[in-house]
Scaffold this motif. Structure first.
Motif, PDB file in Angstrom:
ATOM      1  N   CYS A  14       1.042  -1.233   0.050  1.00 32.69           N
ATOM      2  CA  CYS A  14       0.086  -0.066  -0.090  1.00 32.69           C
ATOM      3  C   CYS A  14       1.031   1.227  -0.230  1.00 32.69           C
ATOM      4  O   CYS A  14       1.859   1.119   0.681  1.00 32.69           O
ATOM      5  CB  CYS A  14      -0.922  -0.070   1.123  1.00 32.69           C
ATOM      6  SG  CYS A  14      -2.277   1.364   1.306  1.00 32.69           S
ATOM      7  N   SER A  15       0.328   2.357  -0.736  1.00 36.44           N
ATOM      8  CA  SER A  15       1.104   3.505  -0.784  1.00 36.44           C
ATOM      9  C   SER A  15       2.525   3.314  -1.580  1.00 36.44           C
ATOM     10  O   SER A  15       2.532   3.051  -2.505  1.00 36.44           O
ATOM     11  CB  SER A  15       1.209   4.166   0.460  1.00 36.44           C
ATOM     12  OG  SER A  15       1.690   5.518   0.455  1.00 36.44           O
ATOM     13  N   CYS A  61      -7.684   9.363   5.537  1.00 35.57           N
ATOM     14  CA  CYS A  61      -8.820   8.498   5.597  1.00 35.57           C
ATOM     15  C   CYS A  61     -10.136   8.718   5.137  1.00 35.57           C
ATOM     16  O   CYS A  61     -10.430  10.065   5.228  1.00 35.57           O
ATOM     17  CB  CYS A  61      -8.807   7.953   7.011  1.00 35.57           C
ATOM     18  SG  CYS A  61      -7.209   7.255   7.776  1.00 35.57           S
ATOM     19  N   ALA A  62     -11.026   7.998   4.913  1.00 42.52           N
ATOM     20  CA  ALA A  62     -12.521   7.956   4.435  1.00 42.52           C
ATOM     21  C   ALA A  62     -13.141   8.422   5.717  1.00 42.52           C
ATOM     22  O   ALA A  62     -12.963   8.114   6.732  1.00 42.52           O
ATOM     23  CB  ALA A  62     -13.014   7.128   3.822  1.00 42.52           C
ATOM     24  N   PRO A  63     -14.211   9.366   5.339  1.00 42.72           N
ATOM     25  CA  PRO A  63     -15.142  10.007   6.499  1.00 42.72           C
ATOM     26  C   PRO A  63     -15.909   8.512   6.842  1.00 42.72           C
ATOM     27  O   PRO A  63     -16.322   8.684   8.165  1.00 42.72           O
ATOM     28  CB  PRO A  63     -15.888  10.810   5.930  1.00 42.72           C
ATOM     29  CG  PRO A  63     -15.841  10.589   4.441  1.00 42.72           C
ATOM     30  CD  PRO A  63     -14.684  10.190   4.067  1.00 42.72           C
ATOM     31  N   LYS A  99      -9.271   4.804  12.227  1.00 43.58           N
ATOM     32  CA  LYS A  99      -8.598   5.854  11.681  1.00 43.58           C
ATOM     33  C   LYS A  99      -7.576   6.505  12.824  1.00 43.58           C
ATOM     34  O   LYS A  99      -6.460   6.781  12.393  1.00 43.58           O
ATOM     35  CB  LYS A  99      -9.536   7.135  11.517  1.00 43.58           C
ATOM     36  CG  LYS A  99     -10.429   6.728  10.099  1.00 43.58           C
ATOM     37  CD  LYS A  99     -11.073   7.872   9.540  1.00 43.58           C
ATOM     38  CE  LYS A  99     -12.192   8.151  10.462  1.00 43.58           C
ATOM     39  NZ  LYS A  99     -13.033   9.453   9.917  1.00 43.58           N
ATOM     40  N   ARG A 100      -8.114   6.442  13.892  1.00 45.70           N
ATOM     41  CA  ARG A 100      -7.368   6.995  15.203  1.00 45.70           C
ATOM     42  C   ARG A 100      -5.928   5.813  15.361  1.00 45.70           C
ATOM     43  O   ARG A 100      -4.768   6.259  15.499  1.00 45.70           O
ATOM     44  CB  ARG A 100      -7.862   6.930  16.399  1.00 45.70           C
ATOM     45  CG  ARG A 100      -8.917   8.256  16.334  1.00 45.70           C
ATOM     46  CD  ARG A 100      -8.515   9.582  16.267  1.00 45.70           C
ATOM     47  NE  ARG A 100      -9.308  10.854  15.998  1.00 45.70           N
ATOM     48  CZ  ARG A 100      -9.067  11.763  16.135  1.00 45.70           C
ATOM     49  NH1 ARG A 100      -7.992  12.685  16.469  1.00 45.70           N
ATOM     50  NH2 ARG A 100     -10.297  12.576  16.153  1.00 45.70           N
ATOM     51  N   GLU A 101      -6.292   4.840  15.296  1.00 50.06           N
ATOM     52  CA  GLU A 101      -5.340   3.661  15.338  1.00 50.06           C
ATOM     53  C   GLU A 101      -4.142   3.911  14.140  1.00 50.06           C
ATOM     54  O   GLU A 101      -2.809   3.840  14.488  1.00 50.06           O
ATOM     55  CB  GLU A 101      -5.682   2.400  15.254  1.00 50.06           C
ATOM     56  CG  GLU A 101      -4.866   1.240  15.575  1.00 50.06           C
ATOM     57  CD  GLU A 101      -5.480  -0.146  15.545  1.00 50.06           C
ATOM     58  OE1 GLU A 101      -5.275  -0.985  14.351  1.00 50.06           O
ATOM     59  OE2 GLU A 101      -6.383  -0.492  16.311  1.00 50.06           O
ATOM     60  N   THR A 102      -4.694   4.061  13.048  1.00 52.47           N
ATOM     61  CA  THR A 102      -3.758   4.294  11.927  1.00 52.47           C
ATOM     62  C   THR A 102      -2.854   5.446  12.008  1.00 52.47           C
ATOM     63  O   THR A 102      -1.748   5.263  11.939  1.00 52.47           O
ATOM     64  CB  THR A 102      -4.610   4.520  10.754  1.00 52.47           C
ATOM     65  OG1 THR A 102      -5.442   3.242  10.244  1.00 52.47           O
ATOM     66  CG2 THR A 102      -3.856   4.795   9.330  1.00 52.47           C
ATOM     67  N   HIS A 139      -6.860   6.107   1.838  1.00 46.61           N
ATOM     68  CA  HIS A 139      -5.410   5.859   1.708  1.00 46.61           C
ATOM     69  C   HIS A 139      -4.661   4.673   2.586  1.00 46.61           C
ATOM     70  O   HIS A 139      -3.897   3.772   1.842  1.00 46.61           O
ATOM     71  CB  HIS A 139      -4.456   7.019   1.886  1.00 46.61           C
ATOM     72  CG  HIS A 139      -2.918   6.631   1.301  1.00 46.61           C
ATOM     73  ND1 HIS A 139      -2.696   6.881   0.044  1.00 46.61           N
ATOM     74  CD2 HIS A 139      -1.831   6.825   1.833  1.00 46.61           C
ATOM     75  CE1 HIS A 139      -1.480   6.787  -0.109  1.00 46.61           C
ATOM     76  NE2 HIS A 139      -0.808   6.558   0.906  1.00 46.61           N
ATOM     77  N   PHE A 140      -5.572   4.150   3.496  1.00 43.25           N
ATOM     78  CA  PHE A 140      -5.139   3.066   4.388  1.00 43.25           C
ATOM     79  C   PHE A 140      -6.004   1.892   4.359  1.00 43.25           C
ATOM     80  O   PHE A 140      -6.601   1.612   5.432  1.00 43.25           O
ATOM     81  CB  PHE A 140      -4.619   3.457   5.713  1.00 43.25           C
ATOM     82  CG  PHE A 140      -3.587   4.750   5.466  1.00 43.25           C
ATOM     83  CD1 PHE A 140      -2.364   4.510   5.383  1.00 43.25           C
ATOM     84  CD2 PHE A 140      -3.969   5.923   5.908  1.00 43.25           C
ATOM     85  CE1 PHE A 140      -1.232   5.525   5.448  1.00 43.25           C
ATOM     86  CE2 PHE A 140      -3.121   7.101   5.773  1.00 43.25           C
ATOM     87  CZ  PHE A 140      -1.516   6.926   5.587  1.00 43.25           C
ATOM     88  N   PRO A 141      -6.455   1.436   3.262  1.00 37.88           N
ATOM     89  CA  PRO A 141      -7.794   0.431   3.398  1.00 37.88           C
ATOM     90  C   PRO A 141      -7.711  -0.666   4.387  1.00 37.88           C
ATOM     91  O   PRO A 141      -8.716  -0.954   5.261  1.00 37.88           O
ATOM     92  CB  PRO A 141      -7.992   0.025   1.995  1.00 37.88           C
ATOM     93  CG  PRO A 141      -6.676   0.230   1.422  1.00 37.88           C
ATOM     94  CD  PRO A 141      -6.084   1.610   1.843  1.00 37.88           C
TER      95      PRO A 141
END
Length: 284
Positions: A115-116, A173-175, A182-185, A260-262
């Motif tokens: 990824c990325s 991240c997506a809404p 998302k917070r963990e990412t 960006h981080f699925p």
């Protein structure tokens, strides 16, 4: 609440890459066809924890998620005075790392998924190391990511707080993605060595460029699949489509409701795309 044990094994591998020995950490789970999972810039293999702990994956695949040298638990090499020079990730090293990893673990006809910066490496592997992987899956991939080089100095600067990095990742991240993920990412990003994120982006925004060479990729040797998140403003969907259109036989998928981080920001949504794709590329 009773304790749960995740059937994931962490191991170290002393790996020779371009004549230098690195102590490389990787996590492994499952049995079956090997699948190597590459993390994003400035991060580590924790991004793949949801896949590594999912029996729908581990019952069919041997999942291997390494920390690239200088990332996570893979320390800088003992034999080098690495602190005397600026860290930068170069394409030739990135390619050589995967050649060495596949050889050391004696992986037979493995699948690659990254990824990325790992997504960018998918077509680079298909072009420069055809046949190393049976298939290369590029998440958030593109022909190139030029145009944002001007931000690099601000990613490692004494006047920029380290909180800026995870905050920037949160915006990718997506809404719709669960806030806890998302917070963990973003939290995992806050723990990377400050200079490493900037150094990784040297490969991501400077060296990676398939504008003139993507058409040379032979998908009969390494199948190429590109998947981009609907809400990714870095490797946006049109960039993935542009890459796929340049490669005869490549396939593109738009992942709806993710950024960006699925694999870390919305593991259930990602699973709905990734699991069927693994089944497709390993059939027969």
């Amino acid at each position: 609440m009773s304790a749960r044990i995740a059937d994931v094994t962490g191991r170290y591998l002393y790996l020779d890459v371009q004549g230098v020995e690195y102590r490389v950490y990787f996590e492994e789970a499952g049995t079956g066809i090997p699948v190597v999972l590459q993390h994003t810039a400035g991060c580590d293999s924790r991004q793949w924890r949801h896949v590594l702990e999912d029996p729908d994956f581990t019952s069919r695949y041997r999942l291997i998620a390494p920390d690239l040298p200088f990332h996570g638990r893979s320390l800088p090499p003992e034999s080098q005075e690495w602190w005397t020079e600026e860290y930068q990730l170069h394409q030739d090293f990135f390619l050589a790392f995967h050649v060495a990893l596949v050889a050391a673990l004696e992986l037979e006809s493995p699948v690659y998924a990254g990824c990325s910066m790992g997504g960018h490496l998918a077509p680079d592997l298909a072009l420069h190391r055809p046949g190393l992987y049976r298939a290369a899956i590029g998440l958030e991939a593109a022909l190139h990511s030029h145009g944002v080089e001007r931000i690099l100095p601000w990613l490692y600067h004494p006047r920029i707080n380290n909180d800026s990095k995870p905050a920037l990742m949160h915006t990718l991240c997506a809404p719709q993605s669960p806030e806890r993920y998302k917070r963990e990412t973003a939290y995992v990003y806050s723990q990377g060595a400050p200079a490493v994120f900037k150094g990784d982006l040297h490969y991501y925004v400077v060296e990676h460029d398939l504008t003139e060479s993507a058409q040379k990729i032979d998908t009969s040797q390494t199948a190429l699949h590109v998947l981009n998140g609907e809400y990714d403003w870095s490797a946006f969907p049109a960039a993935g489509e542009e890459l796929t259109a340049a490669v005869d036989g490549a396939a593109f998928t738009l992942m709806k409701g993710v950024g960006h981080f699925p694999m870390s920001e919305n593991p259930e949504a990602f699973k709905s795309y990734f699991l069927p794709l693994l089944e497709q590329v390993t059939a027969g």
